[in-house]
Design an enzyme around this catalytic site. Structure first.
Site, mmCIF file in Angstrom:
data_model
loop_
_atom_site.group_PDB
_atom_site.id
_atom_site.type_symbol
_atom_site.label_atom_id
_atom_site.label_comp_id
_atom_site.label_asym_id
_atom_site.label_seq_id
_atom_site.Cartn_x
_atom_site.Cartn_y
_atom_site.Cartn_z
ATOM 1 N N LYS A 37 0.840 -1.207 0.000
ATOM 2 C CA LYS A 37 0.000 0.000 0.000
ATOM 3 C C LYS A 37 0.873 1.255 0.000
ATOM 4 O O LYS A 37 0.648 2.204 -0.752
ATOM 5 C CB LYS A 37 -0.881 0.039 1.250
ATOM 6 C CG LYS A 37 -2.217 -0.554 1.031
ATOM 7 C CD LYS A 37 -3.166 -0.306 2.187
ATOM 8 C CE LYS A 37 -4.376 -1.193 1.910
ATOM 9 N NZ LYS A 37 -5.352 -1.234 2.939
ATOM 10 N N LEU A 158 -18.846 7.699 6.762
ATOM 11 C CA LEU A 158 -18.737 7.780 5.297
ATOM 12 C C LEU A 158 -19.269 6.514 4.639
ATOM 13 O O LEU A 158 -19.236 5.434 5.218
ATOM 14 C CB LEU A 158 -17.298 8.047 4.869
ATOM 15 C CG LEU A 158 -16.193 7.021 5.141
ATOM 16 C CD1 LEU A 158 -16.218 5.845 4.199
ATOM 17 C CD2 LEU A 158 -14.843 7.702 5.046
ATOM 18 N N ARG A 159 -19.756 6.684 3.403
ATOM 19 C CA ARG A 159 -20.207 5.543 2.597
ATOM 20 C C ARG A 159 -19.179 5.289 1.520
ATOM 21 O O ARG A 159 -18.803 6.233 0.818
ATOM 22 C CB ARG A 159 -21.533 5.863 1.885
ATOM 23 C CG ARG A 159 -22.705 6.140 2.779
ATOM 24 C CD ARG A 159 -23.801 6.863 2.009
ATOM 25 N NE ARG A 159 -23.355 8.169 1.505
ATOM 26 C CZ ARG A 159 -24.019 8.897 0.610
ATOM 27 N NH1 ARG A 159 -25.132 8.459 0.071
ATOM 28 N NH2 ARG A 159 -23.554 10.079 0.224
ATOM 29 N N GLU A 160 -18.732 4.045 1.379
ATOM 30 C CA GLU A 160 -17.842 3.742 0.255
ATOM 31 C C GLU A 160 -18.584 4.090 -1.027
ATOM 32 O O GLU A 160 -19.791 3.905 -1.130
ATOM 33 C CB GLU A 160 -17.432 2.274 0.267
ATOM 34 C CG GLU A 160 -16.409 1.994 1.345
ATOM 35 C CD GLU A 160 -15.990 0.534 1.447
ATOM 36 O OE1 GLU A 160 -16.161 -0.213 0.473
ATOM 37 O OE2 GLU A 160 -15.504 0.155 2.519
ATOM 38 N N LYS A 212 -22.633 4.929 16.458
ATOM 39 C CA LYS A 212 -22.202 4.345 15.183
ATOM 40 C C LYS A 212 -22.918 3.017 14.932
ATOM 41 O O LYS A 212 -23.438 2.760 13.846
ATOM 42 C CB LYS A 212 -20.681 4.147 15.205
ATOM 43 C CG LYS A 212 -20.127 3.388 14.033
ATOM 44 C CD LYS A 212 -20.301 4.123 12.717
ATOM 45 C CE LYS A 212 -20.014 3.196 11.561
ATOM 46 N NZ LYS A 212 -20.250 3.807 10.265
ATOM 47 N N PHE A 257 -32.830 3.791 1.422
ATOM 48 C CA PHE A 257 -32.617 2.478 2.068
ATOM 49 C C PHE A 257 -33.888 1.641 2.138
ATOM 50 O O PHE A 257 -34.136 0.957 3.110
ATOM 51 C CB PHE A 257 -31.996 2.649 3.466
ATOM 52 C CG PHE A 257 -30.502 2.805 3.386
ATOM 53 C CD1 PHE A 257 -29.669 1.709 3.535
ATOM 54 C CD2 PHE A 257 -29.941 4.035 3.105
ATOM 55 C CE1 PHE A 257 -28.298 1.837 3.412
ATOM 56 C CE2 PHE A 257 -28.573 4.179 2.971
ATOM 57 C CZ PHE A 257 -27.747 3.070 3.135
ATOM 58 N N CYS A 268 -19.067 -3.149 6.723
ATOM 59 C CA CYS A 268 -19.635 -2.494 7.912
ATOM 60 C C CYS A 268 -20.926 -3.121 8.419
ATOM 61 O O CYS A 268 -20.973 -3.600 9.547
ATOM 62 C CB CYS A 268 -19.842 -1.022 7.624
ATOM 63 S SG CYS A 268 -18.261 -0.165 7.450
ATOM 64 N N LYS A 271 -20.822 -6.785 9.965
ATOM 65 C CA LYS A 271 -20.003 -6.922 11.181
ATOM 66 C C LYS A 271 -20.532 -6.026 12.311
ATOM 67 O O LYS A 271 -20.498 -6.416 13.470
ATOM 68 C CB LYS A 271 -18.526 -6.638 10.847
ATOM 69 C CG LYS A 271 -18.030 -5.252 11.175
ATOM 70 C CD LYS A 271 -16.540 -5.147 10.968
ATOM 71 C CE LYS A 271 -16.113 -3.719 10.718
ATOM 72 N NZ LYS A 271 -16.478 -2.754 11.744
ATOM 73 N N LYS A 329 -21.459 -3.345 -3.370
ATOM 74 C CA LYS A 329 -22.368 -2.328 -3.905
ATOM 75 C C LYS A 329 -21.624 -1.609 -5.027
ATOM 76 O O LYS A 329 -20.412 -1.804 -5.185
ATOM 77 C CB LYS A 329 -22.816 -1.355 -2.815
ATOM 78 C CG LYS A 329 -21.703 -0.505 -2.235
ATOM 79 C CD LYS A 329 -22.286 0.520 -1.273
ATOM 80 C CE LYS A 329 -21.203 1.453 -0.766
ATOM 81 N NZ LYS A 329 -21.691 2.474 0.121
HETATM 82 N N1 LIG Z 1 -15.006 1.135 5.042
HETATM 83 C C1 LIG Z 1 -16.039 1.858 5.450
HETATM 84 O O1 LIG Z 1 -16.932 2.199 4.672
HETATM 85 C C2 LIG Z 1 -16.143 2.311 6.881
HETATM 86 C C3 LIG Z 1 -17.048 3.324 7.213
HETATM 87 C C4 LIG Z 1 -17.133 3.731 8.538
HETATM 88 C C5 LIG Z 1 -16.349 3.116 9.511
HETATM 89 N N2 LIG Z 1 -15.494 2.111 9.156
HETATM 90 C C6 LIG Z 1 -14.677 1.516 10.211
HETATM 91 O O2 LIG Z 1 -13.362 2.054 10.135
HETATM 92 C C7 LIG Z 1 -12.385 1.061 10.475
HETATM 93 C C8 LIG Z 1 -11.404 0.897 9.330
HETATM 94 O O3 LIG Z 1 -12.111 0.401 8.218
HETATM 95 P P1 LIG Z 1 -11.501 0.379 6.746
HETATM 96 O O4 LIG Z 1 -12.586 -0.051 5.843
HETATM 97 O O5 LIG Z 1 -10.773 1.650 6.480
HETATM 98 O O6 LIG Z 1 -10.429 -0.815 6.922
HETATM 99 P P2 LIG Z 1 -9.240 -1.197 5.923
HETATM 100 O O7 LIG Z 1 -8.972 -2.625 6.162
HETATM 101 O O8 LIG Z 1 -9.540 -0.700 4.549
HETATM 102 O O9 LIG Z 1 -8.005 -0.323 6.473
HETATM 103 C C9 LIG Z 1 -7.308 -0.592 7.646
HETATM 104 C C10 LIG Z 1 -5.827 -0.313 7.413
HETATM 105 O O10 LIG Z 1 -5.118 -0.490 8.646
HETATM 106 C C11 LIG Z 1 -3.846 -1.036 8.336
HETATM 107 N N3 LIG Z 1 -3.243 -1.587 9.552
HETATM 108 C C12 LIG Z 1 -3.535 -2.722 10.223
HETATM 109 N N4 LIG Z 1 -2.741 -2.853 11.310
HETATM 110 C C13 LIG Z 1 -1.925 -1.777 11.322
HETATM 111 C C14 LIG Z 1 -0.882 -1.335 12.187
HETATM 112 N N5 LIG Z 1 -0.521 -2.045 13.253
HETATM 113 N N6 LIG Z 1 -0.256 -0.189 11.889
HETATM 114 C C15 LIG Z 1 -0.608 0.546 10.798
HETATM 115 N N7 LIG Z 1 -1.583 0.175 9.954
HETATM 116 C C16 LIG Z 1 -2.233 -0.968 10.210
HETATM 117 C C17 LIG Z 1 -4.150 -2.043 7.244
HETATM 118 O O11 LIG Z 1 -2.987 -2.361 6.494
HETATM 119 C C18 LIG Z 1 -5.176 -1.277 6.412
HETATM 120 O O12 LIG Z 1 -4.571 -0.519 5.375
HETATM 121 C C19 LIG Z 1 -13.176 -0.192 10.821
HETATM 122 O O13 LIG Z 1 -13.406 -0.205 12.208
HETATM 123 C C20 LIG Z 1 -14.473 0.018 10.092
HETATM 124 O O14 LIG Z 1 -15.539 -0.665 10.686
HETATM 125 C C21 LIG Z 1 -15.362 1.706 7.865
#
Ligand SMILES: NC(=O)c1ccc[n+]([C@@H]2O[C@H](COP(=O)([O-])OP(=O)(O)OC[C@H]3O[C@@H](n4cnc5c(N)ncnc54)[C@H](O)[C@@H]3O)[C@@H](O)[C@H]2O)c1
Length: 447
Positions: A37, A158-160, A212, A257, A268, A271, A329
Site C-alpha cells: 500500500k 462515510l459511505r464507500e 455508530k 434504504f 460495515c 459486522k 455495492k
Molecule cells: N469502510 C467503510 O466504509 C467504513 C465506514 C465507517 C467506519 N469504518 C470503520 O473504520 C475502520 C477501518 O475500516 P476500513 O474499511 O478503512 O479498513 P481497511 O482494512 O480498509 O483499512 C485498515 C488499514 O489499517 C492497516 N493496519 C492494520 N494494522 C496496522 C498497524 N498495526 N499499523 C498501521 N496500519 C495498520 C491495514 O494495512 C489497512 O490498510 C473499521 O473499524 C471500520 O468498521 C469503515
C-alpha cells in the site's frame, strides 16, 4: 492554525479522512504497515477505488501536506491529534476484534513513554469499536505513559463510493469526549467541514461509540424490513417496488434504504450488526429487532440462488452463469461480505460454471476468494458468451441500460435473474425474456 495529524491505518477510512484533513490545510502523516500500500501511495497511486479521491490525494501529496510512512514513532511524535483508523473485523463469536486498535495503542503508549514528557495529544478512535473501547485504549496507553493525553471517540459515517463527498461535507460529526481541550481541538478541526450548518454533536465517549452501531443497524434494518416484505409480496402476488413508492413518499419514512435485493454486505453492516448483538448479549439484553435484521439478511442471497436452482429444476451441473457485479455495492472495489460471493459459492457447489464481470472488483475477487475457480470477463458482454442465464448482482450504472438484443444473441437462452430490481418487467416481457427479480411477480415470456 493547521493541526499536525497522524492517521494510523490507511485503508478506506484512513486514506479518505487523511486526504480530506490535508485538503483543509492540515499537515497529515498516514501510517500503514502494509508495504505494498505504502509503495503505491508514495508513487502516485491509490490502492482502493473511490470516486473523486485521486485528484485530492495527488494535489495534497504534491503540495507536501499528505505523507505516507510505516514509521509510527515519527508520526505520533509530530502530531497533536492521532486518529486510529484500524480494522475491527468480526471474531467467531461476532464481537469486534480489537487486537489492531489495542496493539497500536500499546505502541503509542511506549512511544510516548520513551519520549516523555510530550505536549498534550488527543488520540481519536475513528474505527468502529465496541462500547467501552475508549476506556480500554486509555488504559493500554496508561500502562506505559501517564502524561498529558486523552482518548476521544469520533465514529466515521462515510459511505464507500461517496466517501470523499461524505468526508468533506458530512451530515453531522459525532465527537465523544468529556475533555474540554479535546472538545475544542476536534471542533476546530471539523468546523471547515460543516460550514453549511450541519451539526458537530458532542457527547460522552460511550454514547458516541453506540451511535455508530445504532446508525448502521438502523440502515440495515430498513433493508431487511423491505426484503422481508418482498418475500411476502412474492407469495401474495404483489410488487415490492409499488409498496416502496407507496411508503417512501411518506415524509416520516423517507425514500432512502428501502430497496429490496439479494441482501446487504460490505465491511460495515454485517459486522456492526453482529458486534452490536454480541455487546447486547454480553450485557444480558436481547436486541430482538436487530437479531431479526441479521436473520433476514442471511437468507436473501440463498433465496436468490434458490430462484436459479428452481428454474433449472435443481440441475445446475454443467450450466454456465454470467454474473454482473461482484462488489458489495456499486462504485467500490470492496468485496468484503459481498452477497455475490455467497451466490457464487452455491453455484460452484451445485456444479455450475461462473463467468463474472465487475468494473472494479475482479482483482479483489480473484485475490481474496475465488482465484481461478471462476472466469473473469474483460468486458461486461464477454461474460454472457454461451451462458445459460444472466445474474445481475451489483447495480453498477453501466448495467442499467443493456442491449437486450445482443444479450439474447449471446446467451444460450433469454433468462435473467435480477438481484437488485433494476430492470423493467414489461420491457423484459416485450424482449422475450424469462425474468426473475426480488419481491416482484416473475416474467415468463418464453412460455
Ligand atoms: N469502510 C467503510 O466504509 C467504513 C465506514 C465507517 C467506519 N469504518 C470503520 O473504520 C475502520 C477501518 O475500516 P476500513 O474499511 O478503512 O479498513 P481497511 O482494512 O480498509 O483499512 C485498515 C488499514 O489499517 C492497516 N493496519 C492494520 N494494522 C496496522 C498497524 N498495526 N499499523 C498501521 N496500519 C495498520 C491495514 O494495512 C489497512 O490498510 C473499521 O473499524 C471500520 O468498521 C469503515
Amino acid at each position: 492554525m493547521p493541526y499536525n495529524i497522524a492517521v494510523i491505518g490507511t485503508g478506506y477510512v484512513g486514506l479518505v479522512s487523511g486526504t480530506c484533513f490535508a485538503e483543509n490545510g492540515n499537515q497529515v502523516i498516514c501510517v500503514d504497515n502494509d508495504p505494498k500500500k505504502l509503495d503505491k501511495l508514495n508513487n502516485g497511486k491509490i490502492p482502493i477505488y473511490e470516486p473523486g479521491l485521486h485528484p485530492l490525494y495527488e494535489r495534497n501529496h504534491k503540495e507536501g501536506r499528505l505523507h505516507f510512512t510505516d514509521d509510527l514513532e515519527e508520526a505520533v511524535l509530530k502530531s497533536d491529534v492521532v486518529f486510529l483508523c484500524l480494522p475491527t473485523p468480526p471474531q467467531e463469536d461476532g464481537s469486534a476484534d480489537l487486537q489492531y486498535v489495542l496493539k497500536v495503542a500499546d505502541d503509542i503508549g511506549q512511544i510516548l513513554a520513551k519520549h516523555a514528557p510530550q505536549p498534550f495529544k488527543v488520540i481519536v478512535d475513528k474505527s468502529t469499536v465496541p462500547i467501552g473501547t475508549s476506556e480500554k485504549v486509555t488504559a493500554t496507553i496508561n500502562a506505559h505513559y501517564d502524561g498529558d493525553f486523552t482518548v476521544a471517540s469520533n465514529p466515521e459515517f462515510l459511505r464507500e463510493g461517496f466517501a470523499v463527498e461524505d468526508s468533506l461535507r458530512p451530515d453531522r460529526v459525532v465527537i465523544g469526549t468529556s475533555h474540554e481541550q479535546a472538545k475544542q481541538i476536534l471542533t476546530d478541526l471539523y468546523e471547515p467541514f460543516v460550514l453549511s450548518g450541519n451539526p458537530i454533536i458532542i457527547m460522552d465517549e460511550r454514547s458516541a461509540e453506540i451511535t455508530k452501531y445504532a446508525a448502521n443497524s438502523h440502515l440495515a434494518m430498513r433493508i431487511s424490513f423491505m426484503n422481508d416484505l418482498a418475500n411476502l409480496c412474492e407469495i401474495l402476488g404483489a410488487n415490492i417496488d409499488n409498496v416502496r413508492r407507496g411508503i417512501g413518499t411518506d415524509s416520516r419514512i423517507g425514500k432512502k434504504f428501502l430497496f429490496a435485493g439479494s441482501g446487504y454486505g460490505g465491511s460495515c453492516f454485517p459486522k456492526d450488526v453482529k458486534a452490536l448483538l454480541k455487546t447486547s448479549n454480553d450485557a444480558q439484553n436481547k436486541l430482538r429487532i436487530v437479531e431479526a435484521v441479521e436473520d433476514v439478511n442471511a437468507d436473501q442471497p440463498k433465496r436468490f440462488f434458490k430462484k436459479v436452482y428452481d428454474y433449472f429444476d435443481g440441475d445446475l451441473k454443467g450450466k454456465t452463469f454470467a454474473l454482473w457485479g461482484l462488489a458489495f455495492k456499486p462504485n467500490t472495489d470492496d468485496t468484503r461480505e459481498a452477497p455475490a460471493f455467497i451466490i457464487i459459492d452455491h453455484l460452484l457447489d451445485a456444479g455450475a460454471t461462473v463467468q463474472a464481470f465487475d468494473p472494479e472488483a475482479m482483482e479483489n475477487t480473484r485475490e481474496l476468494r475465488f482465484g481461478d475457480r471462476i472466469t473473469y470477463a474483460g468486458k461486461s458482454y464477454e461474460a454472457l458468451q454461451n451462458a445459460d442465464a444472466l445474474l445481475l448482482i451489483t447495480e453498477w450504472n453501466e448495467f442499467r441500460m443493456p442491449d437486450w438484443k445482443k444479450i439474447k444473441e449471446m446467451l444460450n437462452a433469454p433468462v435473467v435473474f435480477d438481484g437488485r430490481n433494476i430492470y423493467d418487467m414489461q420491457e423484459m416481457e416485450k424482449n422475450g425474456f424469462d425474468y426473475f427479480s426480488i419481491g416482484r411477480p416473475p416474467v415468463r415470456a418464453r412460455k
